[in-house]
Design a protein around this motif. Sequence first.
Motif, PDB file in Angstrom:
ATOM      1  N   ARG A  31     -24.109  15.430  -4.972  1.00  0.00           N
ATOM      2  CA  ARG A  31     -24.574  15.709  -6.337  1.00  0.00           C
ATOM      3  C   ARG A  31     -25.412  14.564  -6.910  1.00  0.00           C
ATOM      4  O   ARG A  31     -26.096  14.742  -7.905  1.00  0.00           O
ATOM      5  N   GLU A  32     -25.353  13.394  -6.279  1.00  0.00           N
ATOM      6  CA  GLU A  32     -26.137  12.259  -6.754  1.00  0.00           C
ATOM      7  C   GLU A  32     -27.632  12.441  -6.486  1.00  0.00           C
ATOM      8  O   GLU A  32     -28.459  11.866  -7.190  1.00  0.00           O
ATOM      9  N   PHE A  33     -27.979  13.251  -5.467  1.00  0.00           N
ATOM     10  CA  PHE A  33     -29.400  13.345  -5.106  1.00  0.00           C
ATOM     11  C   PHE A  33     -29.885  14.768  -4.843  1.00  0.00           C
ATOM     12  O   PHE A  33     -31.069  14.971  -4.585  1.00  0.00           O
ATOM     13  N   CYS A  34     -29.010  15.785  -4.902  1.00  0.00           N
ATOM     14  CA  CYS A  34     -29.473  17.151  -4.665  1.00  0.00           C
ATOM     15  C   CYS A  34     -28.540  18.158  -5.321  1.00  0.00           C
ATOM     16  O   CYS A  34     -27.425  17.821  -5.736  1.00  0.00           O
ATOM     17  N   THR A  35     -29.002  19.402  -5.390  1.00  0.00           N
ATOM     18  CA  THR A  35     -28.168  20.529  -5.782  1.00  0.00           C
ATOM     19  C   THR A  35     -27.902  21.341  -4.521  1.00  0.00           C
ATOM     20  O   THR A  35     -28.811  21.969  -3.973  1.00  0.00           O
TER      21      THR A  35
END
Length: 338
Positions: A31-35
Motif C-alpha cells: 500500500r506504500e507504493f501501489c493499489t
Amino acid sequence: MPLPRLALTLGDVAGIGPEIIVRAVTSGRLREFCTPLIVGHPDVVARAAKLLDTPLRLQLVASPAEPVSDGAIACWNPGADVVRDVPAGQIDGRAGKGAYDYLVAATRAALRSEIDAITTAPLNKAALHAGGVNFPGHTEILAAECGVAEFAMMLYLPPGPEVRSPHGLGVAHVTLHTSVRSVPGLLSESKIRETVELIDGFMKRIGCDQPRVGVCALNPHAGEDGLFGDEEATLIAPAVQAAVAQGIRAAGPFPADTLLRRAVLGEFDGVAAMYHDQGHIALKLIGFERAVNVTLGLPIVRTSPSHGTAFDIAWQGKASCDGLVEAARIAAALATTR
C-alpha cells in the motif's frame, strides 16, 4: 497523484503464489507504493488467508477498473472454478491453465490501460503444458499477447549491498527457456544486438544515463581464439560493434565467469548473457531474495520474483513474500516512468 494500480496474478495455485500474495497484501508494504488487485480465484485466496491466519477483506470485482471500498483488496477472477480443487505441491493441468488465464487477462487489461503494471506469482511449466498451453513460460506468453518480436527476460538486482553500481545490475538473456544444446543455433548477431539495446533502454529508464553493458561470450575463455568455438568472432563481436556504432557503451565478448564478477564489482551496469543459466546462476547466488524478473520490450510493465513455485514448501505457511514485494515495488516504479 494516485498510486499505480498493480495486478498480482496468482500463478500456479498448487505452488506458493497464493500464500505470498496474501502475505504481501496484508503486510501493508504494498500500500506504500501501489493499489493492488489480485487476479485469481477468490476461494483460493481465502484459503491461503485462512492457512496464514491472516484477516483479509476481499472485494470481488467484475473488471480491473472497478473501484473498491476503503480497506478492501480487489479480487478479479477471469479463470475457471476448477482451480479450487487443485492439490498442493503437485503438477496439475488445471493449475497450469489457470495461471495462463490469469496472465492473459491481466495482460489484456494492461493493454487497455485498466491497470498500470503486472507482477506475476510463479507458474510451473510442466503444469502449463499439462493444461494444454504450448508456451514455455511467462515471457513468451507476454510477447505473444503484446505482439512484439524483440523482447528479453532480465533479472534485475536493485541497488544494495550485493552490487556496487549505484543503479543496480540488470542481466538479460539472448535466448530464453530452451535446451542448452539448442542455444548456439538460436543465437544471431541481430538478437544479440537487440538484447544489448533493450538492456541499455531499461537502465536509462531507471535513471542510469550512460549504461555500461558487458556482453558474455558463449564459450569458455571467450572461445580461446577459436579453439573452443567461433561464435564470439562470427556473431557476438559484430553485434557488440553494431551496438557501439549506435552510441551504446557496450563491450565484449568477455568470458562469462569473470564478466559477471566485474559487473557485480561495479564495472558494468548491465550484462547480456547468451542463455538462461549463464545469467541466472550468478544473480541468484548473490541476491536470490531481491532479484526481480523484468520482461523487456513490452508495451506494458511486467515483473516477477526470481523464485519458482516451490512445490516442496507450498501451502505450509513457510513461504516468504519478500521477493514478491520487491518485484511489485519495481513494477510500480516502472509504471510511473512509462
